[in-house]
Design a protein around this motif. Sequence first.
Motif, mmCIF file in Angstrom:
data_model
loop_
_atom_site.group_PDB
_atom_site.id
_atom_site.type_symbol
_atom_site.label_atom_id
_atom_site.label_comp_id
_atom_site.label_asym_id
_atom_site.label_seq_id
_atom_site.Cartn_x
_atom_site.Cartn_y
_atom_site.Cartn_z
ATOM 1 N N TYR A 263 0.820 -1.209 0.000
ATOM 2 C CA TYR A 263 0.000 0.000 0.000
ATOM 3 C C TYR A 263 0.855 1.261 0.000
ATOM 4 O O TYR A 263 1.975 1.270 0.499
ATOM 5 C CB TYR A 263 -0.912 0.035 1.237
ATOM 6 N N LEU A 264 0.282 2.317 -0.550
ATOM 7 C CA LEU A 264 0.882 3.633 -0.490
ATOM 8 C C LEU A 264 0.127 4.473 0.534
ATOM 9 O O LEU A 264 -1.109 4.457 0.576
ATOM 10 C CB LEU A 264 0.813 4.327 -1.854
ATOM 11 N N LEU A 265 0.876 5.192 1.353
ATOM 12 C CA LEU A 265 0.286 6.102 2.325
ATOM 13 C C LEU A 265 0.060 7.454 1.673
ATOM 14 O O LEU A 265 0.962 8.025 1.062
ATOM 15 C CB LEU A 265 1.216 6.259 3.532
ATOM 16 N N ILE A 266 -1.162 7.967 1.771
ATOM 17 C CA ILE A 266 -1.504 9.254 1.182
ATOM 18 C C ILE A 266 -1.999 10.179 2.274
ATOM 19 O O ILE A 266 -2.933 9.846 3.013
ATOM 20 C CB ILE A 266 -2.599 9.091 0.098
ATOM 21 N N ASN A 273 -5.017 15.769 9.232
ATOM 22 C CA ASN A 273 -5.151 14.664 10.173
ATOM 23 C C ASN A 273 -5.767 13.426 9.534
ATOM 24 O O ASN A 273 -6.010 12.425 10.232
ATOM 25 C CB ASN A 273 -6.014 15.084 11.369
ATOM 26 N N VAL A 274 -6.028 13.463 8.251
ATOM 27 C CA VAL A 274 -6.642 12.333 7.568
ATOM 28 C C VAL A 274 -5.586 11.587 6.752
ATOM 29 O O VAL A 274 -4.845 12.176 5.971
ATOM 30 C CB VAL A 274 -7.794 12.799 6.634
ATOM 31 N N LEU A 275 -5.512 10.277 6.978
ATOM 32 C CA LEU A 275 -4.588 9.415 6.244
ATOM 33 C C LEU A 275 -5.398 8.374 5.486
ATOM 34 O O LEU A 275 -6.353 7.811 6.032
ATOM 35 C CB LEU A 275 -3.620 8.716 7.184
ATOM 36 N N THR A 276 -5.016 8.103 4.267
ATOM 37 C CA THR A 276 -5.648 7.025 3.509
ATOM 38 C C THR A 276 -4.575 6.147 2.895
ATOM 39 O O THR A 276 -3.413 6.543 2.773
ATOM 40 C CB THR A 276 -6.561 7.589 2.399
ATOM 41 N N PHE A 277 -4.972 4.959 2.501
ATOM 42 C CA PHE A 277 -4.059 4.008 1.903
ATOM 43 C C PHE A 277 -4.651 3.496 0.615
ATOM 44 O O PHE A 277 -5.859 3.232 0.523
ATOM 45 C CB PHE A 277 -3.799 2.834 2.849
ATOM 46 N N THR A 278 -3.821 3.373 -0.390
ATOM 47 C CA THR A 278 -4.273 2.854 -1.668
ATOM 48 C C THR A 278 -3.347 1.728 -2.103
ATOM 49 O O THR A 278 -2.133 1.805 -1.896
ATOM 50 C CB THR A 278 -4.303 3.977 -2.737
ATOM 51 N N PRO A 279 -3.884 0.670 -2.691
ATOM 52 C CA PRO A 279 -3.018 -0.436 -3.134
ATOM 53 C C PRO A 279 -2.007 0.013 -4.176
ATOM 54 O O PRO A 279 -2.323 0.834 -5.055
ATOM 55 C CB PRO A 279 -4.015 -1.451 -3.709
ATOM 56 N N LYS A 280 -0.811 -0.514 -4.069
ATOM 57 C CA LYS A 280 0.196 -0.246 -5.100
ATOM 58 C C LYS A 280 -0.176 -0.966 -6.384
ATOM 59 O O LYS A 280 -0.791 -2.033 -6.361
ATOM 60 C CB LYS A 280 1.562 -0.721 -4.634
ATOM 61 N N SER A 281 0.214 -0.361 -7.498
ATOM 62 C CA SER A 281 -0.041 -1.004 -8.787
ATOM 63 C C SER A 281 0.762 -2.280 -8.914
ATOM 64 O O SER A 281 1.937 -2.312 -8.462
ATOM 65 C CB SER A 281 0.310 -0.058 -9.934
ATOM 66 N N PRO A 282 0.215 -3.336 -9.498
ATOM 67 C CA PRO A 282 0.972 -4.592 -9.627
ATOM 68 C C PRO A 282 2.182 -4.429 -10.526
ATOM 69 O O PRO A 282 2.215 -3.594 -11.365
ATOM 70 C CB PRO A 282 -0.042 -5.559 -10.233
#
Length: 282
Positions: A263-266, A273-282
């Motif tokens: 995952y990438l931390l955004i 104060n808001v953090l989201t995570f998105t899957p890394k590209s394969p």
Amino acid sequence: MRWFQRCWKKIKSKEVAVFNPELEVIRKRRYGEYYTLLSRYVRAGKVLDVGAGFGTGSNIFRDYGYEVEALEPDDNKAQYIKKTLNIPLYPSSIEAFLTAGPSQRYDLIIFAHCLEHLDTPATTFAQLKKLLKPSGVLYVEVSVLWNFITWSDALYLTHKSNFGEEHLIRFVKNHGFSVQEKKYMRHSSKEPWDFGLVLKKDLGVSRKLAVVTKTAKNHTADTIRKLYRKNLPMTGIPARTEKFIYSVPHIDQFYCTLKFENYLLIKSATRPNVLTFTPKSP
């Protein structure tokens, strides 16, 4: 947020360190209570601490003269136990540990706040019995569903099974254990009461499986859904919406749930104060 940034630096640097020292203070107190309870049944011998975390509790029993081994699957926690505390360690899940067919037998197994995290609790619990010596003691403790909403731990739904007192008692009896003592534990003033059982093998009884035909609480899907919404601080969102916005000071098991290599931390540009995570590209 500062707490998260400190932890994130430790993860990136691969530093072997405790993420949340305040939690370890609570854990030390908790295991002190376990010792007071369990030393009446097992005064010495070989102990397995399942889900040992950073080993704070394991160390309590070692200090009292027990021969302690720890089982902890999280990499950082396992390395801390091994390198800092020098406690014999199995760096695996309880399922993998049992599948490997360990030859060790234990006088005491501490299985606190583990059962609710398992994919197949019945299968694992049945196998766990084989690790005990004939006179050995198993201590199992769970969060009581009706009391429990701690968003530091349940936020991301790692609790795959939930128990009430009556469910747990029937569960352990169905797996050939006799209840030696029931114990309610409250490990800090901010936490709800948990439920623990001191167990021994039920060696001479022909068991007939019991079922829960009636419970003290109505546990429909809607009831459970409302429990998981309890005490969520709303921020101007309509009460009927399915989406909630809330904040917690920390998430205790966060790092063994989210695999950062995937995952990438955004960080939000508009809401710091808001953090989201998105899957890394394969």
